[in-house]
Design a protein around this motif. Structure first.
Motif, PDB file in Angstrom:
ATOM      1  N   LEU A 134      -4.668  89.788 -43.994  1.00 31.79           N
ATOM      2  CA  LEU A 134      -4.260  90.672 -42.900  1.00 31.79           C
ATOM      3  C   LEU A 134      -3.561  91.905 -43.447  1.00 31.79           C
ATOM      4  O   LEU A 134      -3.817  93.031 -42.995  1.00 31.79           O
ATOM      5  N   LEU A 135      -2.683  91.729 -44.438  1.00 31.37           N
ATOM      6  CA  LEU A 135      -2.005  92.867 -45.049  1.00 31.37           C
ATOM      7  C   LEU A 135      -2.992  93.804 -45.742  1.00 31.37           C
ATOM      8  O   LEU A 135      -2.770  95.014 -45.789  1.00 31.37           O
ATOM      9  N   HIS A 136      -4.066  93.250 -46.273  1.00 34.07           N
ATOM     10  CA  HIS A 136      -5.008  94.057 -47.044  1.00 34.07           C
ATOM     11  C   HIS A 136      -5.988  94.831 -46.167  1.00 34.07           C
ATOM     12  O   HIS A 136      -6.278  95.998 -46.444  1.00 34.07           O
ATOM     13  N   VAL A 137      -6.500  94.213 -45.105  1.00 32.30           N
ATOM     14  CA  VAL A 137      -7.610  94.830 -44.355  1.00 32.30           C
ATOM     15  C   VAL A 137      -7.202  95.381 -43.000  1.00 32.30           C
ATOM     16  O   VAL A 137      -7.959  96.170 -42.411  1.00 32.30           O
ATOM     17  N   ALA A 138      -6.059  95.003 -42.457  1.00 30.65           N
ATOM     18  CA  ALA A 138      -5.649  95.529 -41.146  1.00 30.65           C
ATOM     19  C   ALA A 138      -5.195  96.975 -41.277  1.00 30.65           C
ATOM     20  O   ALA A 138      -4.718  97.390 -42.338  1.00 30.65           O
ATOM     21  N   PRO A 139      -5.333  97.779 -40.226  1.00 35.96           N
ATOM     22  CA  PRO A 139      -4.873  99.180 -40.276  1.00 35.96           C
ATOM     23  C   PRO A 139      -3.377  99.258 -40.539  1.00 35.96           C
ATOM     24  O   PRO A 139      -2.595  98.474 -40.005  1.00 35.96           O
ATOM     25  N   LYS A 140      -2.993 100.210 -41.384  1.00 35.55           N
ATOM     26  CA  LYS A 140      -1.576 100.404 -41.693  1.00 35.55           C
ATOM     27  C   LYS A 140      -0.943 101.352 -40.672  1.00 35.55           C
ATOM     28  O   LYS A 140      -1.607 102.227 -40.125  1.00 35.55           O
ATOM     29  N   LEU A 141       0.327 101.137 -40.423  1.00 33.56           N
ATOM     30  CA  LEU A 141       1.055 101.982 -39.480  1.00 33.56           C
ATOM     31  C   LEU A 141       1.233 103.370 -40.084  1.00 33.56           C
ATOM     32  O   LEU A 141       1.842 103.518 -41.147  1.00 33.56           O
ATOM     33  N   LYS A 142       0.714 104.377 -39.416  1.00 32.73           N
ATOM     34  CA  LYS A 142       0.769 105.742 -39.938  1.00 32.73           C
ATOM     35  C   LYS A 142       1.780 106.578 -39.143  1.00 32.73           C
ATOM     36  O   LYS A 142       1.873 106.451 -37.921  1.00 32.73           O
ATOM     37  N   PRO A 143       2.525 107.423 -39.829  1.00 37.55           N
ATOM     38  CA  PRO A 143       3.455 108.311 -39.123  1.00 37.55           C
ATOM     39  C   PRO A 143       2.712 109.363 -38.311  1.00 37.55           C
ATOM     40  O   PRO A 143       1.573 109.719 -38.628  1.00 37.55           O
ATOM     41  N   ARG A 144       3.345 109.851 -37.269  1.00 35.23           N
ATOM     42  CA  ARG A 144       2.770 110.876 -36.408  1.00 35.23           C
ATOM     43  C   ARG A 144       3.562 112.174 -36.562  1.00 35.23           C
ATOM     44  O   ARG A 144       4.765 112.152 -36.777  1.00 35.23           O
ATOM     45  N   GLN A 145       2.861 113.298 -36.419  1.00 34.94           N
ATOM     46  CA  GLN A 145       3.489 114.608 -36.592  1.00 34.94           C
ATOM     47  C   GLN A 145       3.643 115.316 -35.246  1.00 34.94           C
ATOM     48  O   GLN A 145       2.730 115.315 -34.427  1.00 34.94           O
ATOM     49  N   PHE A 146       4.817 115.927 -35.058  1.00 32.25           N
ATOM     50  CA  PHE A 146       5.111 116.693 -33.853  1.00 32.25           C
ATOM     51  C   PHE A 146       5.724 118.030 -34.265  1.00 32.25           C
ATOM     52  O   PHE A 146       6.569 118.087 -35.166  1.00 32.25           O
ATOM     53  N   SER A 147       5.301 119.085 -33.589  1.00 29.07           N
ATOM     54  CA  SER A 147       5.855 120.408 -33.876  1.00 29.07           C
ATOM     55  C   SER A 147       7.324 120.471 -33.471  1.00 29.07           C
ATOM     56  O   SER A 147       7.702 120.005 -32.395  1.00 29.07           O
ATOM     57  N   ILE A 148       8.145 121.037 -34.340  1.00 28.16           N
ATOM     58  CA  ILE A 148       9.567 121.207 -34.030  1.00 28.16           C
ATOM     59  C   ILE A 148       9.724 122.391 -33.075  1.00 28.16           C
ATOM     60  O   ILE A 148       9.249 123.484 -33.341  1.00 28.16           O
ATOM     61  N   SER A 149      10.383 122.148 -31.954  1.00 25.86           N
ATOM     62  CA  SER A 149      10.494 123.184 -30.920  1.00 25.86           C
ATOM     63  C   SER A 149      11.860 123.848 -30.892  1.00 25.86           C
ATOM     64  O   SER A 149      12.110 124.698 -30.037  1.00 25.86           O
ATOM     65  N   SER A 150      12.758 123.479 -31.786  1.00 25.77           N
ATOM     66  CA  SER A 150      14.080 124.113 -31.832  1.00 25.77           C
ATOM     67  C   SER A 150      14.162 125.048 -33.028  1.00 25.77           C
ATOM     68  O   SER A 150      13.489 124.845 -34.040  1.00 25.77           O
ATOM     69  N   SER A 151      14.978 126.053 -32.900  1.00 24.73           N
ATOM     70  CA  SER A 151      15.147 127.020 -33.974  1.00 24.73           C
ATOM     71  C   SER A 151      16.237 126.559 -34.930  1.00 24.73           C
ATOM     72  O   SER A 151      17.325 126.169 -34.484  1.00 24.73           O
ATOM     73  N   PRO A 152      15.989 126.585 -36.238  1.00 22.03           N
ATOM     74  CA  PRO A 152      17.037 126.169 -37.183  1.00 22.03           C
ATOM     75  C   PRO A 152      18.245 127.101 -37.177  1.00 22.03           C
ATOM     76  O   PRO A 152      19.365 126.669 -37.444  1.00 22.03           O
ATOM     77  N   SER A 153      18.025 128.369 -36.837  1.00 22.58           N
ATOM     78  CA  SER A 153      19.127 129.335 -36.875  1.00 22.58           C
ATOM     79  C   SER A 153      20.074 129.200 -35.691  1.00 22.58           C
ATOM     80  O   SER A 153      21.206 129.667 -35.754  1.00 22.58           O
ATOM     81  N   GLN A 154      19.633 128.574 -34.616  1.00 23.82           N
ATOM     82  CA  GLN A 154      20.481 128.450 -33.428  1.00 23.82           C
ATOM     83  C   GLN A 154      21.266 127.149 -33.371  1.00 23.82           C
ATOM     84  O   GLN A 154      22.085 126.969 -32.479  1.00 23.82           O
ATOM     85  N   HIS A 155      20.985 126.233 -34.285  1.00 26.74           N
ATOM     86  CA  HIS A 155      21.651 124.930 -34.225  1.00 26.74           C
ATOM     87  C   HIS A 155      22.285 124.580 -35.563  1.00 26.74           C
ATOM     88  O   HIS A 155      22.262 123.419 -35.981  1.00 26.74           O
ATOM     89  N   LYS A 156      22.849 125.566 -36.234  1.00 30.84           N
ATOM     90  CA  LYS A 156      23.521 125.310 -37.495  1.00 30.84           C
ATOM     91  C   LYS A 156      25.004 125.042 -37.275  1.00 30.84           C
ATOM     92  O   LYS A 156      25.573 125.413 -36.241  1.00 30.84           O
ATOM     93  N   ASN A 157      25.622 124.415 -38.275  1.00 27.53           N
ATOM     94  CA  ASN A 157      27.043 124.119 -38.176  1.00 27.53           C
ATOM     95  C   ASN A 157      27.875 125.388 -38.339  1.00 27.53           C
ATOM     96  O   ASN A 157      27.332 126.484 -38.514  1.00 27.53           O
TER      97      ASN A 157
END
Length: 611
Positions: free
Chosen positions: A409-432
């Motif tokens: 099962l570990l060898h032939v079953a599909p592996k859990l893959k990460p999903r990608q999502f576009s970041i919708s926040s600006s890095p310059s507006q949420h800095k410390n």
């Protein structure tokens, strides 16, 4: 004796599946085989390869002819000007198989240009270029089967193909994964010790990392040092709210994640957040029922037994034949199914049916599974599995006589893959306060739901989990993927069109531009000379969205399906002649918004999550 080196360039895992199949079948000939990702291969060794070595390249093509990231470094070496044509690779023997989609204009572009370049540099192709088409009624296997038959006959002879490939259906390859019971279910007695069992909050990440390190055949780029910023970070959910109304065709959620306590200091507008779709709530009855009803574990030298108490079963995972204690990973069996495998949404490949046919006890089920695994049954297997998106769990519910060992099962079953999502926040507006660290990352998630040809309702694993299960203070494991972000011009105007991307990356850029204007105002007060940031125009086709108040000054399409206003703006030169050096962003949820006869030449990144 012939040696074979198999190099694959993949983005979603399909090219790796093909490479593993070739390596598995060629190993039946008892030859020296190496399997590796193309970015791990030293391209400077190409001219030094021996005459009895065949390099087999398996490359996938994304979208409009884009190569996988792992292919870029190798391709740059082949384009060096100091490589003389026709003589650089005189000793190289190679074969190339490409995976693509003929519905795109640049079909299998990566494999075609690689094949031509290797020939230009003097390499000798042992077989013609092979192309797998995802639009084929049996998928890329339709072109792969015939190409591999020609390859095997030419390299190993017709006898090998007849005995080791066609005549192998009642046999089974050696499983590269080994699973041994550490703590038996029910009585707490077993082999070894369970002191290293991981039950802490990082179990989802540590399970993936531990198994990949223990089993060489499963290692990916995730197994790396933290210094390169690719390891998973734990982000706490601050907000998860729906942006659309209840009557909307598709729900869209705005999710804010707390990034104050990670080492992800900054990112660029347009970059994406890769999310691992798992949580402690994944350990439910479905996982335990799958282990109890369909999976068996090894007992003794040759026997297998059913799992009686899946909740408490602890196993040790390693590569077959490995005797090193440090190469083993010990964890609970339920963690393997919940955090490492994707048994509840992804569809298995053809080799899964071949292995299950060997362990099927019912004659009718065995015959049907052997048909699915054969070249003649590829179309039926594709219709049964891929078109209907049947999961591993649904397969075991239909083929009840199959009792699959846990290592298989570990060898032939599909592996859990990460999903990608576009970041919708600006890095310059949420800095410390120091401006050295981004404290908040937000993503825009569209819940993926669709119906199959047989009217089965399906939903995306990650998007559904994030929209329906994720609550405030829950932990999400994610990492920022550095891709360079959206293009940006400091000297001229820009028009960016993102069909299918949604509003998230453009919201990121608009917020970034607002920060640039604020920065200009501060520097002007301090009498510093910096260029004024260019104006931005954004066209979007959403009637109701929580992002709209932030874009009040941007031109908008009044109705979701009224593109003529946009076309008039784009076709009227005066619209932009008065806005020189301005930036224009256009985003739609579908290309169908453009009427027939309107053509565009765009560069865009499409982020979808349908599995």
């Amino acid at each position: 004796m012939i040696n074979m080196k198999i190099l694959y360039a993949t983005e979603t895992g399909n090219a790796r599946d093909v490479a593993e199949r070739v390596a598995r079948e060629c190993s039946r000939q008892s030859i020296k085989i190496s399997l590796t990702s193309i970015d791990a291969y030293d391209a400077r060794q190409l001219p030094k390869e021996e005459n009895n070595t065949v390099l087999l390249f398996v490359c996938s093509t994304m979208g409009q002819g884009d190569p996988p990231k792992s292919f870029e470094k190798f391709w740059k070496f082949l384009l060096k000007k100091n490589l003389p044509l026709s003589t650089s690779l005189l000793n190289l023997k190679f074969a190339v198989f490409g995976l693509g989609d003929s519905s795109y204009e640049k079909y299998n572009f990566v494999a075609k240009k690689l094949f031509r370049r290797l020939e230009q540099l003097g390499g000798e192709s042992v077989i013609e270029l092979g192309l797998g088409d995802d639009q084929h009624f049996s998928g890329y296997d339709g072109g792969l089967d015939q190409w591999l038959e020609t390859l095997y006959v030419k390299i190993f002879g017709s006898e090998f193909y007849r005995e080791k490939i066609i005549g192998f259906k009642d046999k089974l390859d050696v499983c590269p994964v080994e699973v041994s019971v550490v703590v038996r279910d029910g009585d707490g007695v077993g082999v070894g010790s369970a002191d290293r069992v991981n039950d802490d909050d990082d179990a989802p990440v540590e399970t993936r990392r531990g198994v990949m390190r223990a089993v060489d055949a499963m290692a990916t780029e995730e197994v790396s040092d933290d210094s390169n910023g690719t390891y998973w970070r734990a982000l706490k959910v601050m907000k998860n709210e729906c942006c659309t109304s209840e009557s909307a065709v598709r729900q869209v959620h705005h999710i804010e994640l707390d990034n104050r306590y990670t080492d992800v200091h900054d990112f660029s507008p347009g970059e994406v957040l890769e999310v691992l779709p798992c949580s402690h709530s994944a350990i439910g009855r479905e996982v335990l029922d799958l282990l109890t009803n369909s999976i068996v574990v090894k007992e003794g030298d040759n026997g297998y037994r059913a799992i009686l108490d899946a909740e408490n079963l602890v196993v040790s995972v390693s590569s077959s034949g490995s005797s090193y204690k440090n190469s083993r990973y010990t964890c609970r069996a339920k963690y393997l199914v919940a955090y490492f495998l994707d048994c509840f949404s992804a569809s298995p490949r053809s080799y899964f049916f071949e292995v299950c046919a060997y362990f099927a006890k019912d004659p009718l089920e065995k015959e049907k599974l052997q048909h699915f695994a054969s070249p003649e049954g590829r179309a039926d297997c594709y219709q049964y599995c891929q078109r209907e998106r049947r999961s591993v769990k649904e397969f075991f519910e239909e083929f009840t006589s199959v009792k699959l060992p846990l290592e298989w099962l570990l060898h032939v079953a599909p592996k859990l893959k990460p999903r990608q999502f576009s970041i919708s926040s600006s890095p310059s507006q949420h800095k410390n306060s120091d401006g050295t660290h981004v404290d908040l990352i937000s993503i825009t998630v569209a819940v993926a739901k669709w119906t199959t040809p047989l009217k089965r309702l399906r939903s995306g694993l990650c998007s559904t989990w994030m929209a329906e299960k994720l609550r405030t203070s829950d932990v999400v494991y994610a990492r920022v993927v550095k891709s360079g972000g959206l293009p940006y011009s400091h000297t001229g105007s820009m028009i960016l069109i993102g069909p299918g991307t949604g509003a998230a990356p453009f919201r990121n850029r608009s917020s970034f531009s607002k920060s640039a204007v604020d920065s200009f105002s501060r520097n002007r007060r301090e009498k510093r000379s910096i260029p004024f940031p260019k104006p931005m125009s954004c066209f979007f086709g959403f009637l109701r969205t929580r992002y709209r108040p932030r874009w009040r000054r941007c031109p908008r399409i009044p109705r979701p399906r009224s593109p003529p206003l946009l076309l008039r703006c784009l076709q009227n030169r005066r619209t932009f002649s008065s806005r020189r050096r301005s930036h224009v962003f256009v985003t739609f949820s579908s290309l169908s918004l453009f009427p027939a006869g309107f053509t565009t030449s765009t560069k865009y990144t499409e982020r979808r999550e349908k599995s």
